[in-house]
Motif scaffolding. Structure first.
Motif, PDB file in Angstrom:
ATOM      1  N   VAL A 160       0.092  -0.437  -4.620  1.00 27.37           N
ATOM      2  CA  VAL A 160      -1.385  -0.064  -4.860  1.00 27.37           C
ATOM      3  C   VAL A 160      -1.797   1.074  -4.258  1.00 27.37           C
ATOM      4  O   VAL A 160      -1.219   1.372  -3.106  1.00 27.37           O
ATOM      5  N   ALA A 177      -8.805   1.667  -6.886  1.00 28.27           N
ATOM      6  CA  ALA A 177      -7.422   1.548  -6.551  1.00 28.27           C
ATOM      7  C   ALA A 177      -6.550   1.668  -8.047  1.00 28.27           C
ATOM      8  O   ALA A 177      -7.007   1.044  -9.094  1.00 28.27           O
ATOM      9  N   LEU A 205       0.775  -1.330  -0.066  1.00 28.79           N
ATOM     10  CA  LEU A 205      -0.097   0.014  -0.056  1.00 28.79           C
ATOM     11  C   LEU A 205       0.851   1.220  -0.018  1.00 28.79           C
ATOM     12  O   LEU A 205       1.872   1.366   0.698  1.00 28.79           O
ATOM     13  N   ILE A 250      -8.898  -2.551  -3.729  1.00 33.42           N
ATOM     14  CA  ILE A 250      -8.337  -2.884  -2.534  1.00 33.42           C
ATOM     15  C   ILE A 250      -9.339  -3.790  -1.953  1.00 33.42           C
ATOM     16  O   ILE A 250     -10.519  -2.983  -1.227  1.00 33.42           O
ATOM     17  N   VAL A 260      -1.449  -5.325   1.254  1.00 30.52           N
ATOM     18  CA  VAL A 260      -3.168  -5.599   1.228  1.00 30.52           C
ATOM     19  C   VAL A 260      -3.459  -6.417   0.109  1.00 30.52           C
ATOM     20  O   VAL A 260      -2.604  -6.706  -0.812  1.00 30.52           O
ATOM     21  N   CYS A 315      -5.448  -7.409  -2.955  1.00 28.98           N
ATOM     22  CA  CYS A 315      -6.217  -6.506  -4.184  1.00 28.98           C
ATOM     23  C   CYS A 315      -6.882  -7.548  -5.357  1.00 28.98           C
ATOM     24  O   CYS A 315      -6.393  -8.472  -5.344  1.00 28.98           O
ATOM     25  N   PRO A 360      -4.742   3.464  -3.324  1.00 27.40           N
ATOM     26  CA  PRO A 360      -6.166   4.106  -3.442  1.00 27.40           C
ATOM     27  C   PRO A 360      -6.373   5.261  -3.839  1.00 27.40           C
ATOM     28  O   PRO A 360      -5.531   6.406  -3.882  1.00 27.40           O
ATOM     29  N   LEU A 391      -3.248  -0.335  -9.250  1.00 19.58           N
ATOM     30  CA  LEU A 391      -2.472  -1.401  -9.128  1.00 19.58           C
ATOM     31  C   LEU A 391      -1.437  -1.341 -10.081  1.00 19.58           C
ATOM     32  O   LEU A 391      -1.621  -1.433 -11.266  1.00 19.58           O
TER      33      LEU A 391
END
Ligand code: AMP
Ligand code: MG
Length: 433
Positions: A380, A367, A351, A401, A416, A418, A382, A369
């Motif tokens: 990634v 998001a 993140l 996400i 995180v 995704c 957001p 990526l």
């Protein structure tokens, strides 16, 4: 409120794969095989040459080398598509092209690069009219390398044999499967039918795309968004337009939709005064379910089976309906089409900034990526505006996400999960390698 997982389980329990149809193999691309396919013939069909060169007896050239050529008599020329004119005997060779059947007696092929033509060999006219004259199709040849028995020979049946299972029921038909079907001479294959989906938008505020929205009106974007999602999932859409917010208008459209394999509506499933979708769906069929699903965006969802056809009432807000489609409808459509790999892959990514969430619902954040510069892993970011009506960030996003129900957020640098919904992140790049 039920969880996303619970809703998905209930939905998928009701969904059955469709029946079969026979289609030509090119139309089968992206579809799922309904049958086990057995080869009616072996591949290769017979021993054949893997190289352009000379078919010979390996033992005849056991002493051959760059400085110790072995001279063999070239008895004939064997292009691909021709059949051998006779066996290769001791001291003999056949000038052979890639794909031509290996003549009896020959146990290896030496590549043309490891041969030369003795200087006393006459230049012969090519058997192919218009082709330049070339040497080596008769007379003799110097072999400059020894050969292992079997070298440069593709054995008949080494790929698969007649009677082998070459495509299993349930396989996705990709170019490789099309190649296989063509190789075994199968012009058609039984595949699961492609689901046909009726798409209905609801709302008194909606106008169609060619109309100028007057005061209080907006364009029916969901109708188009959902049709495109249906197409992307490999199904066929029937856009049934806009139903006004009356029970009669809704019922009329839904009746039309029952001809399809599945119905999707958007809007009118919430708790507003004109949200009639769930009532009308209930009136029309048995076992209608309406839930508040712990999903953000996309909380209200109606689902049921009317006359054997699944019906989804998606929320009205554009991003809510797209997220609900991605999580619930797409897996259902893939299952109807015979697929068993029905879920989007999840990817672990680092993140780039903090994320704060009100816990309680499984949240899908739009998001960007991207692959790490070194090509190792993903990061990634957001996007800022996450409102359920904000289309501009949906356009910029290529992934969600996934924030689990109980999480309040993440810190920058954390890994995180995704869910890329735009497969180009995995399949296409602007730079090579
Ligand atoms: P509803 O659930 O019907 O109250 O709709 C929620 C929100 O989504 C409202 O702002 C609607 O105007 C909007 N909406 C509903 N259907 C559509 C549609 N087909 N296209 C664009 N927006 C829609
Ligand atoms: Mg509405």
């Amino acid at each position: 409120m039920i969880s996303v997982k619970e809703a998905l389980e209930i939905i998928l329990n009701e969904i059955k794969p469709l029946a079969a149809e026979s289609v030509d193999i090119l139309s089968a691309m992206g579809r799922v095989s309904y049958e086990d396919v057995y080869a009616g013939r072996p591949n290769p069909p017979w021993d054949n040459s893997a190289m352009d060169g000379y078919a010979l007896r390996a033992e005849d050239v056991s002493a051959a080398g760059p400085d110790s050529p072995v001279t063999l008599k070239v008895i004939y020329d064997l292009p691909a598509g021709a059949v051998p004119k006779g066996a290769v005997g001791a001291g003999e060779a056949v000038r052979i092209m890639t794909g031509a059947p290996v003549p009896d007696g020959a146990t290896a092929v030496v590549m043309v690069e490891y041969t030369n033509i003795p200087s006393n060999t006459p230049t012969l006219p090519s058997p192919v009219k218009g082709k330049e004259k070339r040497k080596g199709s008769s007379g003799s040849v110097n072999i400059l390398q020894k050969a292992r028995p079997g070298e440069n020979i593709r054995r008949g049946g080494e790929d698969f044999k007649a009677g082998d299972l070459v495509i299993k029921k349930g396989s996705l038909i990709r170019p490789a499967e099309v190649c296989m079907l063509a190789t075994i001479g199968t012009p058609e294959i039984k595949v699961y039918k492609r689901p046909t989906i009726a798409v209905i938008s609801t709302g008194d505020e909606l106008v169609d795309i060619n109309e100028e929205p007057g005061p209080g009106k907006i364009i029916n974007s969901n109708g188009y968004a959902i049709c495109s999602l249906v197409a992307e999932a490999g199904a066929v859409y029937r856009q049934l337009g806009i139903a006004r917010d009356t029970k009669e208008a809704l019922r009329e459209r839904l009746e039309a939709g029952i001809k399809a394999d599945c119905i999707i509506t958007s809007g009118g499933v919430s708790v507003g005064d004109y949200d009639f979708v769930k009532d009308v769906l209930k009136d029309m069929g048995s076992d209608m379910r309406f839930w508040k699903v712990a999903l953000k965006p996309g909380k209200p969802l109606a689902f049921g089976v009317i006359k054997g056809r699944p019906a989804f009432g998606l929320p009205g807000n554009p991003i809510s309906s797209m997220v609900a489609f991605e999580q619930f409808v797409r897996p259902a459509l893939l299952k109807m089409a015979g697929r068993d790999d029905i879920f989007r892959a999840a990817i672990a990514a680092r993140l780039t900034k903090d994320v704060k969430i009100k816990p309680g619902r499984m949240t899908f954040l739009r998001a960007e990526l991207a692959m790490e510069t070194a090509g190792q892993g993903y990061h990634v970011s957001p996007l800022d505006a996450q409102g359920s009506g904000v289309i501009s960030t949906m356009v910029r996003a290529n992934a969600f996400i996934i924030v689990p129900e109980d999480a309040a957020g993440f810190k920058a640098g954390e890994t995180v999960k995704c869910q890329p919904f735009d497969t180009s992140i995995l399949q296409n790049r602007k730079t090579c390698y």
